[in-house]
Design a protein around this motif. Structure first.
Motif, PDB file in Angstrom:
ATOM      1  N   THR A  68       0.832  -1.203   0.000  1.00  0.00           N
ATOM      2  CA  THR A  68       0.000   0.000   0.000  1.00  0.00           C
ATOM      3  C   THR A  68       0.867   1.253   0.000  1.00  0.00           C
ATOM      4  O   THR A  68       0.648   2.175  -0.796  1.00  0.00           O
ATOM      5  CB  THR A  68      -0.939   0.003   1.217  1.00  0.00           C
ATOM      6  N   PHE A  72       1.180   3.504  -3.547  1.00  0.00           N
ATOM      7  CA  PHE A  72       0.586   4.845  -3.549  1.00  0.00           C
ATOM      8  C   PHE A  72       1.648   5.923  -3.740  1.00  0.00           C
ATOM      9  O   PHE A  72       1.451   6.883  -4.488  1.00  0.00           O
ATOM     10  CB  PHE A  72      -0.196   5.102  -2.258  1.00  0.00           C
ATOM     11  N   MET A 114      -4.843   9.315   1.867  1.00  0.00           N
ATOM     12  CA  MET A 114      -5.008   7.865   1.897  1.00  0.00           C
ATOM     13  C   MET A 114      -4.681   7.437   3.321  1.00  0.00           C
ATOM     14  O   MET A 114      -3.629   7.781   3.844  1.00  0.00           O
ATOM     15  CB  MET A 114      -4.056   7.178   0.915  1.00  0.00           C
ATOM     16  N   GLY A 137      -7.183   2.931   2.549  1.00  0.00           N
ATOM     17  CA  GLY A 137      -6.078   2.056   2.175  1.00  0.00           C
ATOM     18  C   GLY A 137      -6.136   0.714   2.863  1.00  0.00           C
ATOM     19  O   GLY A 137      -5.363  -0.191   2.528  1.00  0.00           O
ATOM     20  N   CYS A 145      -9.012  -0.933  -2.427  1.00  0.00           N
ATOM     21  CA  CYS A 145      -7.966  -0.806  -3.451  1.00  0.00           C
ATOM     22  C   CYS A 145      -7.428  -2.176  -3.851  1.00  0.00           C
ATOM     23  O   CYS A 145      -7.112  -2.413  -5.020  1.00  0.00           O
ATOM     24  CB  CYS A 145      -6.835   0.081  -2.945  1.00  0.00           C
ATOM     25  N   ARG A 306      -1.766  -3.179  -8.099  1.00  0.00           N
ATOM     26  CA  ARG A 306      -2.140  -2.175  -7.105  1.00  0.00           C
ATOM     27  C   ARG A 306      -1.695  -0.786  -7.569  1.00  0.00           C
ATOM     28  O   ARG A 306      -2.417   0.203  -7.413  1.00  0.00           O
ATOM     29  CB  ARG A 306      -1.483  -2.496  -5.752  1.00  0.00           C
ATOM     30  N   GLN A 310      -4.583   2.181  -8.449  1.00  0.00           N
ATOM     31  CA  GLN A 310      -4.536   3.333  -7.546  1.00  0.00           C
ATOM     32  C   GLN A 310      -4.178   4.613  -8.292  1.00  0.00           C
ATOM     33  O   GLN A 310      -4.688   5.692  -7.971  1.00  0.00           O
ATOM     34  CB  GLN A 310      -3.562   3.045  -6.401  1.00  0.00           C
TER      35      GLN A 310
END
Length: 319
Positions: A68, A72, A114, A137, A145, A306, A310
């Motif tokens: 994550t 991001f 996030m 998140g 996500c 991911r 995102q």
């Protein structure tokens, strides 16, 4: 209050939150996947995409993270924006400042937040008082996500989503909840196979079944993993003990022992079944090395996606 009810169907999400995919229409989810494919193609070809130049994303982490955090941060930088890391314990939140005050202050400084935290109610409250988009998140209830990345991976590998049979084997946790909502929204057939006592949240299950009825899919809960995987296009699992549940680990190892995804279990699936796992994985517990490292596994493609879903989300809410 848990954010379990669907809002009015949206086709545009500019300026909106992502707390749960229950709040997004099927058309919006499909549009996000299409945008993700476009951004992935540009990324793989080396084409710059400075779409969000001048935008700032705040990242709040109350729980440890690898995928994550990196996805991001890398995604925002690739889009020409910037990120600010905000450890929950380093903010005034850690000293008792109301979430409402923090939300209003952050809204004055940055363009979106996030947050990866324990309580879903905490994210809902942050969103209620912020005037900028809030992205979930991960919470104890949802992981939207991740579900978007799962859909993109299945679409890439199977060529479609509608009518695909996916079987989730394991704990009825936040990953299972978001998979149920996502699958129902796009017309997939999802079976959740979990030990008695570990079933998904009843309200989430009811909501997912409602969405499935509207979109031509089906959601069902089983306690027999062998029966569940019969004819499966996709098999998905997650760790048996999530962060914060360490005290339950010994009991969970006993309760889940018949729910391991191994070479014997997957024999019931289609010959070209796809294996997915949100990672991190514990080889020898919820899945064997032969399966997760085998030819049917796309877990690293899934993790890589991911980044792209995102980025699509950030573009659609901030551009």
């Amino acid at each position: 209050m848990l954010s379990l009810q669907a809002k009015k169907a949206n086709t545009s999400i500019k300026g909106q939150d992502l707390l749960t995919l229950a709040d997004y229409s099927p058309a919006t989810i499909k549009a996000l996947l299409k945008k993700a494919k476009e951004l992935k193609k540009a990324y793989l070809s080396g084409e710059p995409t400075p779409i969000l130049q001048g935008k700032i994303l705040g990242l709040i982490f109350d729980k440890p993270s690898t995928r994550t955090r990196v996805s991001f941060e890398a995604g925002m930088l690739q889009l020409g924006g910037q990120v600010i890391h905000l450890n929950g314990q380093e903010l005034q939140l850690g000293r008792g400042e109301p979430i409402s005050d923090t939300a209003k202050v952050l809204s004055s400084y940055i363009d979106a937040v996030m947050i990866r935290t324990l309580s879903h109610e905490r994210v809902v409250e942050l969103a209620e008082h912020a005037t900028i988009p809030i992205i979930n998140g991960l919470t104890d209830l949802y992981h939207p996500c991740q579900a978007l990345a799962d859909l993109l991976t299945i679409q890439e590998e199977k060529g479609k989503l509608e009518g695909i049979k996916m079987v989730y084997i394991g704990d009825g946790n936040n990953v299972a909840h978001s998979l149920m909502i996502a699958a129902a929204k796009v017309g997939m057939n999802l079976v959740v196979a979990t030990p008695i006592g570990y079933e998904p949240n009843e309200k989430v299950t009811e909501l997912a079944k409602k969405f499935a009825l509207e979109n031509g899919g089906e959601i069902s809960i089983e306690s027999d993993p062998t029966q569940a995987v019969a004819g499966a296009d996709v098999i998905y699992t997650d760790v048996w003990t999530s962060m914060g549940q360490e005290a339950e680990n010994a009991q969970r190892l006993i309760d889940f022992k018949d729910f391991q995804v191994n070479e014997k279990l997957v024999l019931g699936a289609k010959d070209d079944y796809l294996f997915l796992h949100c990672l991190p994985a514990h080889r020898g517990e919820e899945v064997t090395g032969e399966v997760i490292d085998g030819n049917h596994s796309s877990v690293f493609q899934q993790a890589g996606n991911r980044l792209h879903v995102q980025k699509a989300l950030l573009v659609e809410i901030l551009q």
